[in-house]
Design an enzyme around this catalytic site. Structure first.
Site, mmCIF file in Angstrom:
data_model
loop_
_atom_site.group_PDB
_atom_site.id
_atom_site.type_symbol
_atom_site.label_atom_id
_atom_site.label_comp_id
_atom_site.label_asym_id
_atom_site.label_seq_id
_atom_site.Cartn_x
_atom_site.Cartn_y
_atom_site.Cartn_z
ATOM 1 C CE LYS A 181 28.306 22.631 57.624
ATOM 2 N NZ LYS A 181 29.608 22.120 57.252
ATOM 3 N N GLY A 200 32.091 12.792 41.595
ATOM 4 C CA GLY A 200 32.200 14.232 41.844
ATOM 5 C C GLY A 200 33.556 14.764 41.435
ATOM 6 N N GLY A 237 34.451 17.915 41.595
ATOM 7 C CA GLY A 237 34.497 19.272 42.152
ATOM 8 C C GLY A 237 35.853 19.555 42.783
ATOM 9 C CB VAL A 289 37.011 17.363 47.693
ATOM 10 C CG1 VAL A 289 37.716 16.217 48.387
ATOM 11 C CG2 VAL A 289 36.753 18.494 48.665
HETATM 12 P P1 NAD Z 1 31.980 20.843 44.859
HETATM 13 O O1 NAD Z 1 30.648 21.500 44.824
HETATM 14 O O2 NAD Z 1 33.183 21.593 44.377
HETATM 15 O O3 NAD Z 1 31.955 19.474 44.014
HETATM 16 C C1 NAD Z 1 30.908 18.561 44.061
HETATM 17 C C2 NAD Z 1 30.774 17.980 42.647
HETATM 18 O O4 NAD Z 1 29.846 16.910 42.672
HETATM 19 C C3 NAD Z 1 30.275 18.990 41.629
HETATM 20 O O5 NAD Z 1 31.163 19.047 40.528
HETATM 21 C C4 NAD Z 1 28.913 18.430 41.201
HETATM 22 O O6 NAD Z 1 28.597 18.710 39.861
HETATM 23 C C5 NAD Z 1 29.105 16.949 41.450
HETATM 24 N N1 NAD Z 1 27.879 16.193 41.630
HETATM 25 C C6 NAD Z 1 26.739 16.542 42.273
HETATM 26 N N2 NAD Z 1 25.849 15.550 42.205
HETATM 27 C C7 NAD Z 1 26.424 14.538 41.529
HETATM 28 C C8 NAD Z 1 26.023 13.242 41.156
HETATM 29 N N3 NAD Z 1 24.814 12.767 41.469
HETATM 30 N N4 NAD Z 1 26.890 12.475 40.448
HETATM 31 C C9 NAD Z 1 28.115 12.935 40.111
HETATM 32 N N5 NAD Z 1 28.553 14.152 40.442
HETATM 33 C C10 NAD Z 1 27.721 14.947 41.140
HETATM 34 O O7 NAD Z 1 32.178 20.337 46.344
HETATM 35 P P2 NAD Z 1 33.539 19.927 47.063
HETATM 36 O O8 NAD Z 1 34.050 21.102 47.797
HETATM 37 O O9 NAD Z 1 34.401 19.212 46.100
HETATM 38 O O10 NAD Z 1 33.004 18.903 48.155
HETATM 39 C C11 NAD Z 1 32.629 17.578 47.796
HETATM 40 C C12 NAD Z 1 31.957 16.915 48.978
HETATM 41 O O11 NAD Z 1 32.879 16.873 50.075
HETATM 42 C C13 NAD Z 1 30.723 17.660 49.495
HETATM 43 O O12 NAD Z 1 29.784 16.718 49.943
HETATM 44 C C14 NAD Z 1 31.250 18.457 50.685
HETATM 45 O O13 NAD Z 1 30.249 18.701 51.650
HETATM 46 C C15 NAD Z 1 32.312 17.515 51.218
HETATM 47 N N6 NAD Z 1 33.384 18.209 51.952
HETATM 48 C C16 NAD Z 1 34.113 19.181 51.350
HETATM 49 C C17 NAD Z 1 35.134 19.825 52.052
HETATM 50 C C18 NAD Z 1 35.965 20.885 51.402
HETATM 51 O O14 NAD Z 1 37.005 21.281 51.973
HETATM 52 N N7 NAD Z 1 35.606 21.378 50.214
HETATM 53 C C19 NAD Z 1 35.415 19.463 53.382
HETATM 54 C C20 NAD Z 1 34.675 18.437 53.980
HETATM 55 C C21 NAD Z 1 33.649 17.821 53.250
#
Ligand code: NAD
Length: 370
Positions: A91, A191, A193, A195
């Site tokens: 990482k 969340g 976002g 995912v």
């Molecule tokens: P993202 O940044 O698109 O979405 C995260 C969302 O969480 C955002 O909309 C943010 O506003 C919200 N958020 C932050 N703090 C919050 C809280 N306290 N309460 C409610 N909502 C809150 O990220 P993502 O790509 O959707 O990833 C989500 C999680 O999954 C992350 O922890 C990431 O590390 C993990 N992850 C993602 C992937 C991937 O392929 N994108 C792969 C493995 C792990």
């Protein structure tokens, strides 16, 4: 002259930290003209080159950045091992504000540092990064994944991650409720976002009742516009809902002393990395509370599987098929946890370590993909 101070020198602090979890290599990167300050950690390359994204974050201190990169790189080793990938764990973190400090020059310089590791580390997107940065990194090194589809890449891995989380959730439902059918199940998602939204899509399609929260109202509104049947809730009540399954898809460490008191679910299955604030303490606590915890690094592997396929020549169908395997792996881990009476995170760790140890002890080396 050697220092006689009782305070350990910085190098000893870093090496001591590396020794604790057997990290192979840590590269500190600094470049004055571009303002780049980065750390790349290679945790383990027994199974293959260390693949893991780069996170850009305004860390309060170097110690915080080092802590994050060491923890995250180790998690990648376990994730790839469990997913059956021929990849190790690594990482990178860049210290800075991703909204104001990104430049082409910075990411090209970062690409040169990645290149200096000769393929032992392959980067991709993580928090604060997008395909634009991957394209700039690619100008300096071939050791990068998560490129746009028009460049022969696999694009945004999030939909595949969502699919893997959904498959893992089904395995957890089968174990906890006796059926992997999620229709009628109440699921809270923290969340909205990339995912989280993908997961909503899959769950609504299956007929689950979804309760969704986010700290940004516009994200919630956008998902709600597409899926009018879901219920939106305030972030501060997400852990109080009377649901079957809770899915953390925002940040890490949300399963802690405080939230565990409040959770009423039977299953925790989400995408966020490092959900358990303290793996040992909260891994045992969820078990004691009768909640089945699907380890994050087990069920959020869809994204890394997608990147692995990009390196072989991208085939989305094959990537999704392999991601489906998360369901069977999760069922095996849950069974091992029950048979051995150990927390699920520990059963997953042991399974991941077993594969790495057996390959290392047999003296096998991976065939370089380059
Ligand atoms: P993202 O940044 O698109 O979405 C995260 C969302 O969480 C955002 O909309 C943010 O506003 C919200 N958020 C932050 N703090 C919050 C809280 N306290 N309460 C409610 N909502 C809150 O990220 P993502 O790509 O959707 O990833 C989500 C999680 O999954 C992350 O922890 C990431 O590390 C993990 N992850 C993602 C992937 C991937 O392929 N994108 C792969 C493995 C792990």
């Amino acid at each position: 002259m050697l220092s006689t101070s009782s305070k350990p020198a910085q190098a000893e602090v870093v090496l001591g930290r590396m020794e604790k979890h057997d990290h192979e290599e840590v590269l500190f990167c600094y470049d004055r003209p571009t303002g780049l300050k980065a750390i790349i950690a290679v945790h383990n390359t027994t199974l293959g080159p260390a693949l893991g994204g780069t996170r850009m974050w305004p860390y309060a201190s170097e110690a915080e950045a080092l802590n994050d990169v060491l923890r995250l790189s180790r998690g990648m080793t376990y994730k790839s091992s469990l997913a059956g990938l021929d990849l190790g764990g690594g990482k990178a973190v860049i210290i800075g504000d991703s909204r104001t400090q990104k430049t082409e020059a910075m990411f090209r310089r970062f690409g040169q540092f990645v290149h200096s590791l000769n393929g032992r580390y392959i980067t991709a997107e993580d928090v604060g990064m997008s395909v634009t940065e991957m394209v700039n990194i690619k100008k300096e090194t071939k050791y990068v994944a998560g490129l746009p589809e028009e460049m022969g890449g696999s694009g945004d891995p999030s939909p595949v991650t969502s699919y893997g989380v959904y498959c893992g959730m089904k395995a957890a439902a089968k174990t906890a409720f006796g059926s992997d059918d999620l229709s009628g199940r109440k699921v809270s998602i923290q969340g909205a976002g990339n995912v989280g939204k993908g997961l909503v899509t899959l769950l609504v399609k299956e007929g689950a009742s979804v309760f969704l929260t986010d700290i940004h109202d516009e994200k919630l509104a956008a998902v709600r516009a597409e899926f009018p049947t879901i219920t939106l809730v305030k972030p501060e009540v997400i852990h109080d809902l009377d649901v079957d399954i809770h899915s953390p898809c925002a940040l890490g460490a949300t399963i802690n002393d405080e939230t565990l008191e409040r959770l009423k679910c039977s299953v925790i299955a989400g995408a966020a990395n490092n959900q358990l604030a303290d793996e040992t303490i909260h891994g045992k606590a969820v078990m004691k509370k009768g909640i089945l915890y699907a380890p994050d690094f087990l069920i959020n592997a869809g994204g890394i599987i997608n990147c692995a396929w990009e390196m072989k020549g991208y085939n989305r169908k094959a990537a999704l098929k392999q991601t489906e395997g998360i369901q069977d792996t999760a069922l095996r881990i849950f069974k091992a946890s029950a048979d051995l009476d150990i927390p699920t995170y520990l059963a997953a760790n042991q399974t991941a370590e077993h594969r790495i140890t057996s390959i290392r002890e047999a003296g096998l080396r991976y065939a370089s993909p380059w």
